[in-house]
Scaffold this active site. Structure first.
Site, PDB file in Angstrom:
ATOM      1  N   GLU A  80       0.818  -1.221   0.000  1.00  0.00           N
ATOM      2  CA  GLU A  80       0.000   0.000   0.000  1.00  0.00           C
ATOM      3  C   GLU A  80       0.851   1.269   0.000  1.00  0.00           C
ATOM      4  O   GLU A  80       1.256   1.754   1.054  1.00  0.00           O
ATOM      5  CB  GLU A  80      -0.932   0.008   1.223  1.00  0.00           C
ATOM      6  CG  GLU A  80      -1.804   1.259   1.279  1.00  0.00           C
ATOM      7  CD  GLU A  80      -2.756   1.303   2.486  1.00  0.00           C
ATOM      8  OE1 GLU A  80      -2.711   0.380   3.324  1.00  0.00           O
ATOM      9  OE2 GLU A  80      -3.524   2.265   2.580  1.00  0.00           O
TER      10      GLU A  80
ATOM     11  N   LYS B  10      -2.532  -2.045  -3.070  1.00  0.00           N
ATOM     12  CA  LYS B  10      -3.588  -1.207  -2.477  1.00  0.00           C
ATOM     13  C   LYS B  10      -3.223   0.257  -2.683  1.00  0.00           C
ATOM     14  O   LYS B  10      -2.539   0.858  -1.858  1.00  0.00           O
ATOM     15  CB  LYS B  10      -3.738  -1.536  -0.985  1.00  0.00           C
ATOM     16  CG  LYS B  10      -4.750  -0.649  -0.272  1.00  0.00           C
ATOM     17  CD  LYS B  10      -5.180  -1.234   1.064  1.00  0.00           C
ATOM     18  CE  LYS B  10      -6.038  -0.265   1.832  1.00  0.00           C
ATOM     19  NZ  LYS B  10      -6.701  -0.874   2.975  1.00  0.00           N
TER      20      LYS B  10
END
Ligand code: 13P
Length: 340
Positions: free
Chosen positions: A177, A219
């Site tokens: 992420e 992500k």
């Protein structure tokens, strides 16, 4: 590393019509959320709130995985079942946040570097024993005058790659992420430019660390105007810029992209996801891994009161259902007012 197992976990998270609930707020973050509804952040209140989300009946139809916080993976549901087992019983994969938070980066004013690599190999082993099958590490890239710097992007990308390699060694699917924040006054073009550079750098480090791309998930943020930008891009512009950016930076070998909501309203996050999924011929599955955009409605309904739990669970399942439809490009705004 068991490549077949990693790929199969990643695919199971990305199954059609399902996405991830991010319920891994750290102590300061959950305290902030609870403050907004006048609830004290203590161990039992946090357990009760997570219990509400994790055991919501029917949510397994729309949710394939939940990201837990260290405290939560060790807690139990109301019936005494440890949370990871309570999830797996209903076919939901338990995940775990393993980063130690974004801290001020020395020598780089206004920028952050995420901590948590020391001892991570042993922690991953323990989390796997507790039932975790995937993990999350968040790097933070801020946009403002003179930032982000190459130094900050490279340091965060390197940490993400080292984390991902350690996860795969432990047969845990890493969710990578790199979040480009949407707080600033910048426009869509600037977000596009920074997100593109960030993703290029991240994938170059992932490859350098021999990360198995088929056994990871990305992500990212959407490519979006900064919250304080006077000229806000339309939802369609956001969807097109986001897909254009990913086509140029994310290898097709990556099985799935799961968005963070990053401060977008719940409705906006769903609308954007829907438009992105309406674009044809994408090489990856595209879904959600929302925190705030899935939890705002149940949190506001719950207000810390046991009698509100059923209504809060309904509000959560409704939001999950709308995002499940958006994941298939079948969401319409009129569904917002329909009952769960
Ligand atoms: P938001 O959807 O609230 O951005 O949270 C997702 C997340 O996991 C951030 O790390």
């Amino acid at each position: 590393m068991n490549k077949n197992e990693l790929a199969s976990i990643a695919q199971s998270i990305m199954q059609k019509g399902k996405g991830i609930l991010a319920a891994d707020e750290s102590f300061p973050s959950i305290e902030k959320r609870f403050k907004s509804i006048g609830v004290e952040s203590n161990e039992e209140n946090r357990r009760a709130y997570r219990d509400l989300l994790l055991t919501a009946e029917g949510s397994e139809e729309f949710i394939s995985g939940v990201i837990l916080f260290d405290e939560t993976i060790r807690q139990k549901a109301g019936d005494g079942t440890p949370f990871p087992q309570a999830l797996s019983k209903r076919g939901i994969l338990p995940g775990i946040k393993v980063d130690g938070g974004a801290k001020d980066m020395p020598g780089f004013p206004g920028e952050k570097i995420t901590e948590g690599l020391d001892g991570l190999r042993d922690r991953l082993k323990e989390y796997h024993d507790l039932g975790a099958r995937f993990a999350k590490w968040r790097g933070v890239i801020d946009i403002a005058e003179g930032i982000p710097t190459t130094g900050c992007i490279e340091a965060n990308a390197e940490a993400l790659a080292r984390y991902a390699a350690l996860c795969q060694e432990a047969d845990i699917v890493p969710i990578v992420e790199p979040e480009v924040l949407m707080d600033g006054g910048h426009d869509l073009a600037r977000c596009y430019e920074v997100t593109t550079t960030t993703l290029r750098t991240v994938f170059s480090r992932l490859v350098a660390h021999r990360v198995f791309l088929e056994g990871m998930l990305l992500k990212p943020n959407m490519v979006i105007s900064g919250a304080k930008c006077p000229t806000q891009a339309t939802a369609q512009e956001v969807a097109e810029a986001t897909v254009c950016c990913f086509r140029r930076t994310v290898p097709a070998a990556v099985p799935g992209i799961v968005f963070l909501s990053g401060g977008q309203s719940s409705e906006r996050a769903t609308e954007h996801l829907n438009l992105i999924n309406m674009i044809a011929d994408l090489p990856w599955e595209i879904s959600f891994s929302y925190g705030r955009a899935l939890q705002e409605a149940p949190l506001m309904t719950w207000k810390g009161l046991a009698e509100n739990v059923p209504a809060a669970q309904k509000a959560y399942s409704h939001r999950a259902k709308l995002n499940s439809l958006a994941r298939k490009g079948q969401y319409e705004s009129k569904m917002e007012s329909m009952a769960a």
